[in-house]
Design a protein around this motif. Structure first.
Motif, short mmCIF file in Angstrom:
data_model
loop_
_atom_site.label_atom_id
_atom_site.label_comp_id
_atom_site.label_asym_id
_atom_site.label_seq_id
_atom_site.Cartn_x
_atom_site.Cartn_y
_atom_site.Cartn_z
N VAL A 10 24.53 37.08 43.71
CA VAL A 10 25.06 37.06 42.20
C VAL A 10 26.50 36.08 42.82
CG1 VAL A 10 26.78 38.23 41.00
CG2 VAL A 10 24.68 39.46 41.76
N THR A 11 26.83 35.32 41.80
CA THR A 11 27.88 34.40 42.16
C THR A 11 29.23 35.03 42.00
OG1 THR A 11 26.80 33.15 40.33
CG2 THR A 11 28.14 31.92 41.55
N TYR A 12 30.17 35.23 42.62
CA TYR A 12 31.44 35.68 42.78
C TYR A 12 32.33 34.80 42.09
CZ TYR A 12 35.57 37.90 44.20
OH TYR A 12 36.76 38.66 44.21
N ASP A 17 36.33 39.31 37.95
CA ASP A 17 36.67 40.52 38.74
C ASP A 17 37.91 40.74 38.43
OD1 ASP A 17 34.66 41.60 40.35
OD2 ASP A 17 36.02 41.65 41.98
N GLN A 18 39.04 40.10 38.36
CA GLN A 18 40.55 40.37 38.10
C GLN A 18 40.50 40.65 36.66
OE1 GLN A 18 43.05 37.09 38.55
NE2 GLN A 18 43.46 37.53 40.74
N GLU A 22 41.39 44.59 35.47
CA GLU A 22 42.63 44.52 34.58
C GLU A 22 42.13 45.35 33.16
OE1 GLU A 22 45.64 43.40 33.87
OE2 GLU A 22 46.01 43.27 31.84
N GLN A 23 40.97 45.04 32.84
CA GLN A 23 40.41 45.82 31.69
C GLN A 23 40.42 47.36 31.90
OE1 GLN A 23 39.39 44.88 28.54
NE2 GLN A 23 39.83 42.74 28.57
N SER A 24 39.95 47.82 32.86
CA SER A 24 39.56 49.17 33.26
C SER A 24 41.03 49.87 33.48
CB SER A 24 38.75 49.46 34.41
OG SER A 24 38.69 48.41 35.00
#
Ligand code: C2E
Ligand code: CA
Ligand code: CA
Ligand code: CA
Length: 278
Positions: A10-12, A17-18, A22-24
């Motif tokens: 999986v490409t990181y 991710d940020q 931020e959404q959660s």
């Protein structure tokens, strides 16, 4: 951990991710906000041209975060949709809007907004029994159905499944249906055949073009013809200047919403004089 799950590359993407972190975080805070009075509603006037008399209002939700300050709905509504929080949040917005509509009718009489428009997101419309919830809110608040307008985007209606069924049931109650951001989706015109619409909100991007000589000016001219032919009320959104208002009227528009006529305002800004206090 590193080295594990080798076959599953999986490409990181740290930015992604940020964003989701931020959404959660936002969603977690929003859950608290719902219970602690951090949310409030503003109402933007929908006016009749040329005089700019109040016709109706659109409810727009606001969030004052205890640490971060004001957060716009364009940021937190998508987070609420993704997490499903929009269902309780939307239920609160609907009920509070109906209560406010009843208060205005009691306090302002003939000067009360003739319609209160509430945005309903795809996720809410997909919930089985949403139409029933609308019926319950009307019964609880005593608001006549025809005073409420449920505003949906064309993407929400085409979300598939039961959205259209729910919408038809809501229309069956006597509630008005508005199609938001009209023209920006994929199947606008086809939708008018299947969807029980009463109001068409012509998106700001088209309205901007009427005075800027943009290509979309022709869309604004065509949409008013379609609305007249189909018995729909056309509302021009995002009207910011006198020039836009004049050009829209020249094209045959009667209803407008935008900063030129009024910003979203607290309920108390609507006064018995029938005019919006500046
Ligand atoms: P929308 O439904 O298209 O609402 C119109 C947006 O345009 C509002 O932004 C309004 O403040 C802004 N606006 C109105 N007149 C003008 C103008 O003349 N110029 C400019 N530049 N903007 C204007 P707001 O309140 O930030 O809301 C953004 C979006 O968030 C809404 O777009 C809607 O999609 C969503 N939203 C807001 N309140 C609710 C809500 O109660 N429920 C749901 N589901 N969505 C909401
Ligand atoms: Ca809207
Ligand atoms: Ca809109
Ligand atoms: Ca919009």
């Amino acid at each position: 951990a590193k080295g594990q799950g080798k076959g599953r590359q999986v490409t990181y993407d740290p930015a992604m991710d940020q964003r989701s972190a931020e959404q959660s975080r936002l969603a977690a805070d929003l859950r608290i906000a719902l219970d602690t009075d951090q949310l409030h509603l503003l109402y933007q006037p929908i006016v009749e041209m040329p005089g700019g008399e109040l016709f109706g209002v659109e409810t727009l939700v606001r969030w004052t975060h205890p640490v971060r300050g004001p957060i716009g709905p364009a940021v937190f509504i998508p987070a609420a949709e993704r997490t499903g929080l929009i269902v309780p949040l939307g239920a609160w917005i609907l009920e509070e809007s109906c209560r406010q509509a009843v208060r205005w009718r009691n306090e302002l009489g003939a000067a009360a907004p003739q319609t209160v428009t509430v945005n309903v997101s795809a996720r809410q419309l997909r919930e089985a029994g949403f139409a029933e919830e609308v019926a319950d809110v009307l019964a609880r608040t005593g608001l006549p159905p025809e005073v409420l307008t449920v505003e949906v985007t064309e993407t929400a209606v085409f979300d598939g499944g039961t959205a259209l069924t729910e919408l038809r049931a809501i229309a069956g109650l006597g509630v008005k249906i508005a199609l938001d951001d009209f023209g920006t989706g994929h199947s606008s015109l086809g939708l008018l055949r299947t969807c029980p619409a009463d109001v068409l909100k012509v998106d700001k991007s088209f309205v901007d073009d009427v005075t800027e000589g943009g290509q979309q000016a022709v869309v604004v001219a065509a949409l008013i013809g379609i609305c007249e032919g189909m018995g729909l009320r056309a509302v021009a959104e995002g009207v910011e200047t006198a020039e836009q208002a004049a050009e829209l009227q020249r094209l045959g528009y009667r209803y407008a919403q935008g900063f030129y006529y009024g910003r979203p305002m607290p309920a108390a800004a609507y006064t018995p004089a029938g005019r919006v206090a500046a």
